[in-house]
Design a protein around this motif. Sequence first.
Motif, PDB file in Angstrom:
ATOM      1  N   ALA A 298       0.830  -1.208   0.000  1.00 54.40           N
ATOM      2  CA  ALA A 298       0.000   0.000   0.000  1.00 54.40           C
ATOM      3  C   ALA A 298       0.863   1.256   0.000  1.00 54.40           C
ATOM      4  O   ALA A 298       0.490   2.283  -0.590  1.00 54.40           O
ATOM      5  CB  ALA A 298      -0.935   0.000   1.204  1.00 54.40           C
ATOM      6  N   ALA A 299       2.033   1.202   0.662  1.00 50.04           N
ATOM      7  CA  ALA A 299       2.941   2.356   0.671  1.00 50.04           C
ATOM      8  C   ALA A 299       3.494   2.617  -0.721  1.00 50.04           C
ATOM      9  O   ALA A 299       3.536   3.763  -1.193  1.00 50.04           O
ATOM     10  CB  ALA A 299       4.088   2.105   1.660  1.00 50.04           C
ATOM     11  N   ASP A 301       2.105   1.665  -3.515  1.00 46.17           N
ATOM     12  CA  ASP A 301       0.978   2.086  -4.363  1.00 46.17           C
ATOM     13  C   ASP A 301       0.740   3.589  -4.236  1.00 46.17           C
ATOM     14  O   ASP A 301       0.457   4.274  -5.235  1.00 46.17           O
ATOM     15  CB  ASP A 301      -0.299   1.327  -3.981  1.00 46.17           C
ATOM     16  CG  ASP A 301      -0.249  -0.142  -4.381  1.00 46.17           C
ATOM     17  OD1 ASP A 301       0.592  -0.497  -5.234  1.00 46.17           O
ATOM     18  OD2 ASP A 301      -1.049  -0.929  -3.845  1.00 46.17           O
ATOM     19  N   TRP A 302       0.842   4.120  -3.008  1.00 44.26           N
ATOM     20  CA  TRP A 302       0.629   5.560  -2.816  1.00 44.26           C
ATOM     21  C   TRP A 302       1.691   6.365  -3.565  1.00 44.26           C
ATOM     22  O   TRP A 302       1.373   7.367  -4.229  1.00 44.26           O
ATOM     23  CB  TRP A 302       0.669   5.907  -1.329  1.00 44.26           C
ATOM     24  CG  TRP A 302       0.399   7.355  -1.047  1.00 44.26           C
ATOM     25  CD1 TRP A 302      -0.815   7.931  -0.847  1.00 44.26           C
ATOM     26  CD2 TRP A 302       1.375   8.408  -0.971  1.00 44.26           C
ATOM     27  NE1 TRP A 302      -0.666   9.286  -0.637  1.00 44.26           N
ATOM     28  CE2 TRP A 302       0.671   9.612  -0.718  1.00 44.26           C
ATOM     29  CE3 TRP A 302       2.756   8.452  -1.103  1.00 44.26           C
ATOM     30  CZ2 TRP A 302       1.311  10.837  -0.581  1.00 44.26           C
ATOM     31  CZ3 TRP A 302       3.392   9.685  -0.964  1.00 44.26           C
ATOM     32  CH2 TRP A 302       2.682  10.849  -0.710  1.00 44.26           C
ATOM     33  N   ARG A 305       0.933   6.215  -7.329  1.00 43.96           N
ATOM     34  CA  ARG A 305      -0.180   7.095  -7.698  1.00 43.96           C
ATOM     35  C   ARG A 305       0.254   8.554  -7.682  1.00 43.96           C
ATOM     36  O   ARG A 305      -0.097   9.343  -8.582  1.00 43.96           O
ATOM     37  CB  ARG A 305      -1.360   6.903  -6.741  1.00 43.96           C
ATOM     38  CG  ARG A 305      -2.117   5.618  -6.889  1.00 43.96           C
ATOM     39  CD  ARG A 305      -3.458   5.681  -6.169  1.00 43.96           C
ATOM     40  NE  ARG A 305      -3.321   6.050  -4.771  1.00 43.96           N
ATOM     41  CZ  ARG A 305      -3.136   5.181  -3.782  1.00 43.96           C
ATOM     42  NH1 ARG A 305      -3.048   3.886  -4.049  1.00 43.96           N
ATOM     43  NH2 ARG A 305      -3.047   5.591  -2.524  1.00 43.96           N
ATOM     44  N   THR A 306       1.008   8.925  -6.663  1.00 39.71           N
ATOM     45  CA  THR A 306       1.406  10.319  -6.504  1.00 39.71           C
ATOM     46  C   THR A 306       2.363  10.762  -7.601  1.00 39.71           C
ATOM     47  O   THR A 306       2.314  11.915  -8.056  1.00 39.71           O
ATOM     48  CB  THR A 306       2.054  10.513  -5.118  1.00 39.71           C
ATOM     49  OG1 THR A 306       1.135  10.108  -4.107  1.00 39.71           O
ATOM     50  CG2 THR A 306       2.424  11.973  -4.896  1.00 39.71           C
ATOM     51  N   PHE A 334       2.828   4.752   6.096  1.00 44.60           N
ATOM     52  CA  PHE A 334       1.753   5.543   5.506  1.00 44.60           C
ATOM     53  C   PHE A 334       0.384   5.235   6.116  1.00 44.60           C
ATOM     54  O   PHE A 334      -0.586   5.926   5.812  1.00 44.60           O
ATOM     55  CB  PHE A 334       1.682   5.288   3.996  1.00 44.60           C
ATOM     56  CG  PHE A 334       2.816   5.899   3.220  1.00 44.60           C
ATOM     57  CD1 PHE A 334       2.687   7.151   2.625  1.00 44.60           C
ATOM     58  CD2 PHE A 334       4.017   5.229   3.060  1.00 44.60           C
ATOM     59  CE1 PHE A 334       3.731   7.713   1.898  1.00 44.60           C
ATOM     60  CE2 PHE A 334       5.065   5.778   2.334  1.00 44.60           C
ATOM     61  CZ  PHE A 334       4.923   7.031   1.758  1.00 44.60           C
ATOM     62  N   THR A 368      11.491   4.011  -1.739  1.00 40.17           N
ATOM     63  CA  THR A 368      10.311   3.417  -1.098  1.00 40.17           C
ATOM     64  C   THR A 368      10.466   1.906  -0.972  1.00 40.17           C
ATOM     65  O   THR A 368      10.198   1.323   0.085  1.00 40.17           O
ATOM     66  CB  THR A 368       9.044   3.747  -1.895  1.00 40.17           C
ATOM     67  OG1 THR A 368       8.913   5.170  -2.023  1.00 40.17           O
ATOM     68  CG2 THR A 368       7.810   3.194  -1.207  1.00 40.17           C
TER      69      THR A 368
END
Length: 483
Positions: A298-299, A301-302, A305-306, A334, A368
Amino acid sequence: MYVGIDVGTSMVKAAAFDASGREIAVESRPVALDIRDGFVEQDMDEVYAAVVDVLAALTSGTAGPAGPAGVELAGLTGQGDGVWLVDAQGRPVRPAISWMDGRAHELLDEWMASGVFASVFRRTGSAMFPGCPGPVLGWLDRHEPKVLDGAATALYCKDMVFQRLTGVRATDVSDASMPFLDPRTRTYDDESLALLGLTHRRGLLAPVSDPVAVGETRGPGLPPGTRIANGPYDLPACALGAGVTRPGDGLLIIGTCLASLVATDTLDLEAGEPAGLYISTDRQGQWLRAMPAMVGTAALDWVLRTTGVRHAEVDALLDQAPPGANGVQVLPYFAPSGERAPFVEPRLRAELTGVSLETTKGDLVRATCEGIAFAARHCLEAAGLTGDLAVCGGGTRSPAWMRLFADVLGRPLRVVEGEVGARGAVLAAAERYGVELDAASWTRPTAVIEPDAGRAEFYTVAYAKHLAHLAEARRRGRGRGGG
């Protein structure tokens, strides 16, 4: 044909296997998360409908993708923690509160300050976090007592599905491990319930079936009368599906959350910082020392997306940016509820440092991925990894990231692909029903990735810097009134 059902946080899957463990077919359906202001909830009817849908698609006679074979038995697993409140018929009385939910962080702060948090850990081996049933039930008792009054059971996800499929109200020792089970007696610990102020809600806890509960399906999805077993939940199910049963061996699940598990035959509730949990297994005297971090894919993925990066570009970007990401560092915390392993900090948040106008998307992506790998090393060390390490989950689809993980961890990775949780659910069901399956064949790795010695040496130094950065972030968080 053997069917494994895995009710995940954002995806429900059903997989069919033959007797040798070969994956015949998989059906999946997405399910929504309602995320707002730190609250994370799910619609139970939507989740159950997705289960019925994937099972019907998988097993609908000769037209199904699994072919004409009959269903010998089915095993069920799913996401852990959270609270899934149902009435006597197993129907929802409110939306489910997810393990990702952060509403109970202030209550957890109180328990950490008063010593209740540590006392419960020393009794149960479970370090609570905002989205686990203890704090969530405590919050509901304060803010929605009438909802609790009208509920029959506070279930876990797979237990809700099992009750709807079979009519049986039960949980298992793995789900009950967080946070109410005494791992020595394998029964609910009344003293822990009293410490949490939940004695008057004890009747909401489902009976603990030891070994796992079994039943026959009576509703749609699977043919009526199909034998099905309930549990264990997804983390220990993945350990079974990856063949992690020998003490000292470990499993890293690179999914929405980053779960590190190490098999052990030793129970020590007094040593170390209260964090993670001891998951009881179906085998007496054997546990999984688990560090299920909130950080995970999920981290990444953020960040994707950003930055507008597609998943298909990740491997190329990882190969372009050098180890160390040109000085960019990411603390990848996150989640709205902070972190829960290998430490508990409900207010910890992500940090990106070392960024300049010269920083590239590749630097951000690599930093990341490195930060998540450092978190994995931290968790595995805290869990006591000494043997072989298996790895599974969505992150294994990135070869470049797997090489990075091997380098950061400094050890070979046994990659186990496919629906590992569903595979473990079938193995658990087979053991419960006395059906003989070749576990070695079912859990054979698909690849082994070796670390590069030079990069592993580099990351040993970088990991020490990560720990120092993290320690400073935790101190700042506490200075702001955090956990």
